[in-house]
Design a protein around this motif. Sequence first.
Motif, PDB file in Angstrom:
ATOM      1  N   PRO A  13       0.832  -1.208   0.000  1.00 26.00           N
ATOM      2  CA  PRO A  13       0.000   0.000   0.000  1.00 26.00           C
ATOM      3  C   PRO A  13       0.866   1.257   0.000  1.00 26.00           C
ATOM      4  CG  PRO A  13      -0.136  -1.120   2.154  1.00 26.00           C
ATOM      5  CD  PRO A  13       0.871  -1.867   1.321  1.00 26.00           C
ATOM      6  N   MET A  61       0.915   5.839  -0.894  1.00 22.74           N
ATOM      7  CA  MET A  61       0.158   7.049  -1.230  1.00 22.74           C
ATOM      8  C   MET A  61       0.731   7.694  -2.499  1.00 22.74           C
ATOM      9  SD  MET A  61      -1.179   8.612   2.328  1.00 22.74           S
ATOM     10  CE  MET A  61       0.304   9.397   2.866  1.00 22.74           C
ATOM     11  N   GLY A  62       1.519   6.923  -3.251  1.00 24.09           N
ATOM     12  CA  GLY A  62       2.029   7.439  -4.523  1.00 24.09           C
ATOM     13  C   GLY A  62       3.221   8.365  -4.343  1.00 24.09           C
ATOM     14  N   HIS A 114       9.136   6.566  -4.816  1.00 25.00           N
ATOM     15  CA  HIS A 114      10.587   6.775  -4.814  1.00 25.00           C
ATOM     16  C   HIS A 114      11.265   5.455  -4.460  1.00 25.00           C
ATOM     17  CE1 HIS A 114      10.127   6.734  -0.491  1.00 25.00           C
ATOM     18  NE2 HIS A 114       9.226   7.702  -0.587  1.00 25.00           N
ATOM     19  N   HIS A 164       9.856   3.170  -1.738  1.00 26.60           N
ATOM     20  CA  HIS A 164       8.739   2.322  -2.163  1.00 26.60           C
ATOM     21  C   HIS A 164       9.249   1.162  -3.025  1.00 26.60           C
ATOM     22  CE1 HIS A 164       6.565   6.343  -1.819  1.00 26.60           C
ATOM     23  NE2 HIS A 164       5.867   5.587  -1.016  1.00 26.60           N
ATOM     24  N   LEU A 216      10.260  -1.930  -1.197  1.00 25.53           N
ATOM     25  CA  LEU A 216       9.126  -2.742  -0.727  1.00 25.53           C
ATOM     26  C   LEU A 216       8.588  -3.588  -1.878  1.00 25.53           C
ATOM     27  CD1 LEU A 216       9.171  -0.518   1.593  1.00 25.53           C
ATOM     28  CD2 LEU A 216       6.707  -0.719   1.635  1.00 25.53           C
ATOM     29  N   TYR A 249       0.047  17.300  -0.432  1.00 21.08           N
ATOM     30  CA  TYR A 249       0.755  16.021  -0.583  1.00 21.08           C
ATOM     31  C   TYR A 249       1.032  15.791  -2.074  1.00 21.08           C
ATOM     32  CZ  TYR A 249       2.427  11.483   0.701  1.00 21.08           C
ATOM     33  OH  TYR A 249       3.254  10.408   0.911  1.00 21.08           O
ATOM     34  N   LYS A 265      10.479   2.864   8.170  1.00 18.14           N
ATOM     35  CA  LYS A 265      10.561   4.317   8.353  1.00 18.14           C
ATOM     36  C   LYS A 265       9.364   4.781   9.178  1.00 18.14           C
ATOM     37  CE  LYS A 265      10.359   8.622   5.870  1.00 18.14           C
ATOM     38  NZ  LYS A 265       8.903   8.803   5.861  1.00 18.14           N
ATOM     39  N   ASP A 266       8.213   4.185   8.911  1.00 13.40           N
ATOM     40  CA  ASP A 266       7.011   4.473   9.698  1.00 13.40           C
ATOM     41  C   ASP A 266       6.864   3.349  10.728  1.00 13.40           C
ATOM     42  OD1 ASP A 266       5.673   6.788   8.059  1.00 13.40           O
ATOM     43  OD2 ASP A 266       6.382   5.350   6.611  1.00 13.40           O
ATOM     44  N   GLN A 269       3.607   2.955  12.632  1.00 12.62           N
ATOM     45  CA  GLN A 269       2.560   2.463  11.729  1.00 12.62           C
ATOM     46  C   GLN A 269       2.708   0.947  11.523  1.00 12.62           C
ATOM     47  OE1 GLN A 269       1.221   4.429   7.908  1.00 12.62           O
ATOM     48  NE2 GLN A 269       2.728   3.042   7.055  1.00 12.62           N
ATOM     49  N   VAL A 319      10.149  -3.659   6.133  1.00 15.90           N
ATOM     50  CA  VAL A 319      11.292  -3.468   5.225  1.00 15.90           C
ATOM     51  C   VAL A 319      12.140  -2.287   5.735  1.00 15.90           C
ATOM     52  CG1 VAL A 319      11.955  -2.988   2.829  1.00 15.90           C
ATOM     53  CG2 VAL A 319       9.923  -4.368   3.310  1.00 15.90           C
ATOM     54  N   PRO A 320      13.480  -2.487   5.842  1.00 18.58           N
ATOM     55  CA  PRO A 320      14.352  -1.439   6.393  1.00 18.58           C
ATOM     56  C   PRO A 320      14.245  -0.096   5.648  1.00 18.58           C
ATOM     57  CG  PRO A 320      15.571  -3.479   6.165  1.00 18.58           C
ATOM     58  CD  PRO A 320      14.235  -3.700   5.501  1.00 18.58           C
ATOM     59  N   ILE A 321      14.634   0.952   6.348  1.00 22.51           N
ATOM     60  CA  ILE A 321      14.564   2.318   5.791  1.00 22.51           C
ATOM     61  C   ILE A 321      15.568   2.488   4.645  1.00 22.51           C
ATOM     62  CG2 ILE A 321      14.930   4.766   6.300  1.00 22.51           C
ATOM     63  CD1 ILE A 321      14.255   4.208   9.194  1.00 22.51           C
ATOM     64  N   VAL A 322      15.123   3.083   3.565  1.00 23.52           N
ATOM     65  CA  VAL A 322      16.013   3.409   2.450  1.00 23.52           C
ATOM     66  C   VAL A 322      16.351   4.903   2.547  1.00 23.52           C
ATOM     67  CG1 VAL A 322      16.288   3.425  -0.048  1.00 23.52           C
ATOM     68  CG2 VAL A 322      14.925   1.638   1.050  1.00 23.52           C
ATOM     69  N   ALA A 352      16.295  10.121   5.094  1.00 22.43           N
ATOM     70  CA  ALA A 352      15.360   9.031   4.777  1.00 22.43           C
ATOM     71  C   ALA A 352      14.510   9.445   3.582  1.00 22.43           C
ATOM     72  CB  ALA A 352      14.470   8.747   5.983  1.00 22.43           C
ATOM     73  N   MET A 353      14.391   8.548   2.602  1.00 18.27           N
ATOM     74  CA  MET A 353      13.581   8.898   1.428  1.00 18.27           C
ATOM     75  C   MET A 353      12.127   9.048   1.829  1.00 18.27           C
ATOM     76  SD  MET A 353      15.127   7.083  -1.786  1.00 18.27           S
ATOM     77  CE  MET A 353      16.853   7.248  -2.149  1.00 18.27           C
TER      78      MET A 353
END
Length: 282
Positions: A28, A30-31, A34, A37, A40, A71, A149-150, A153, A173-176, A183-184
């Motif tokens: 999932p 929100m578009g 980058h 995403h 993932l 956004y 990153k979240d 959440q 999934v680890p932070i990119v 953080a992206m």
Amino acid sequence: MQVLNLPVEIFDHTWSLKIQGKSIGFVPTMGALHEGHFHLIKRAREENEIVVVSIFVNPLQFNRDEDFNNYPRSVDQDLVHLRKLGVDVAYVPSERAMYPELPQIKLDFGLMEQVMEGEFRPGHFSGVGVVVAKLFNHCNPTRAYFGLKDLQQYLLVKRLVSDLSLPLDIVGVPIVREESGLAMSSRNQRLSQEGKRIARTIYQGLILARQLWEDKSSSDETNQTVNAFYREQKGLSMEYVQIVSPNTLRPLENNKLEPAVICVAGYVEGVRLIDNLYLRQD
Ligand code: AMP
């Protein structure tokens, strides 16, 4: 790649795949996609026969209209990326399709949502929980992928799944990060060059915290030094800096041999950014 817009279309499509025994990996978003995403999606691609990615900017999880309206949105370009990544289905519902009526249900995650993002964004996690539950019902996933990153959440979604016995696995999934350590985030697009320079000091503060933690500083000492570092950065205004248990999100008072993570949120050029770093892993 198929692009589907209606809940009934994605449900019928994924359900027929599921009863054929195919595994479905769901991401999932929100578009404004980058590299974060993409990681993932690549992970979902490796671990599942079918990959579904949703793009939906969820109004329920924004507590400020201005943040929702500003956004970034770039669906056409996002779809180009998804095709290149070998995604099978892009699910892009409209607001009306997702919420024919405004949901009346409110989700309360208890203590876990009273800190950090929950404290500063009232109603945010209820909105996240509602949209995630709906998307799971629409997409029939075997596994769903969330970025660490979240972190809050991710933990709350895992809780949602276990509390309601939803039939899927949640994968973290680890932070990119960009080369600078930032953080992206889709929100980074709203930063100027100077804003990006300021924003990368957020990560520098996290690295400082990890050094202090490894040198056995207490929570208070680490917090004070990191906060002082952040206060020196012109253009950066931190909302919170918290050292917590990554399992319960309870604040850690002392530096013991237990897992710890520092979570922060702050503003640069009016853009709200979050980040975190493990001070000690499991
Ligand atoms: P968003 O589109 O911001 O809602 O993010 C969709 C998913 O991508 C969420 O699970 C995020 O945690 C994840 N994500 C966003 N940025 C990153 C990043 N830099 N590293 C890893 N995951 C990320």
